[in-house]
Design a protein around this motif. Sequence first.
Motif: not given
Lengths: 90, 315
Positions: B218-222
Amino acid sequence: MSTTSQKHRDFVAEPMGDKPVTALSGIGEALGQKLEDQGFDKASVVLGQFLLLKKDSEMFTDWLKDASGANSRQAGSCAQCLKEWCDAFL
Amino acid sequence: MPFVEDPAQLSKTRLKSDLVAHNVELPPAASKKEVYVELHLKHIDHKNTADFSSDDEDPVQDVEKKQKESQDSEVPDPRRLTDDDLKAALLQHGVKAGPIVASTRALYEKKLRKLLQCDGHDGLNGAEHKAVLYSDSEEEEEEEEEEEEEEEEEEGEGGVDEEEKEADSEQEQQETAEEPEQIQQQSTELPPEPVKGILKDFIPDTKTTPTGIYATSRRPIKGAAQRPIQYAYPDTPVSPMTLERREVERHLVPIQIQILVFIALAFILYFIYVNVEDSSSVLALLDSFNQWSDSEEGVLPQVMTQDTQSVSGQD
């Protein structure tokens, strides 16, 4: 991000304003013309369609393939472009 | 005997397909078997007893009729549904659809069809199909349909033939759609595994796995968990404000020295504050200050006088 094109970067860097459809990443002259024939003459109209589909990339790519005859790569690129634009500005 | 008389002994999916074959409205997808049995008894058995002699013809007719009408085996043609019904049907399958407008309707109809197909396939052959679906090959759909056909032949039911034909026509459609893409892409299965197909479309580099299970991180949370926000365009120039601030800072007194001066001043002010409050200590302090200053002065003259005295004394 080295996987994005210059066109993509240019589009996502600023509000799209009145940019034409061909400014979208993945949409070239031919596809742009087809979209314009269907009434999607500005990038913002395509954005409208993207938002109508609840920003679902999958559905948007399906739609784009149907509407303009784009292939998977082009449609995916366009969806990605719009998605990032939304993340930045919406 | 091709048709079992007792509906309770039939499986739920069999009941479903029977109901549809006889053009009976299906209850909602999550109904219990009893509902289906009831309907079956009500409509079909009644019908069966009426025209038992023409049993062989019925399924064929139904198949033809079905083919003309739609490709779905469970729910009425998505094209016929109203916008609301279409939305509800999609919701039944767990799809939260957006507004169904002119431009989006076709898409949602297609999606519903895909979902119904999936249901149909799963109903026939759950485990086997999943195994086939997850296998990674371009021949996947053909394999799937071959298996379906085999199964159908084994069962030897007329009512199931329609699905075979439906699957074939669907396959043709998909092949024509896939042809232009096959040149560019490795594998381009759109239905019945839309997730996998799209993953490949987006990320052409995904390695195909034998089980067909794709794990993408999953794209990491900014900005979360010590992940600093990395802006996509780091080569953008530093803002002019920052540059100005840096320039100014170079000319000003460094912060450390400022703090020291501040503390010293604070110290002095504290003294004064204490003085103002307590007069006795003020005097004491003043005295002490005077003494301190006097003592310094006093010491010197004392020293001097002593010196002079000593000097004079010596003389």
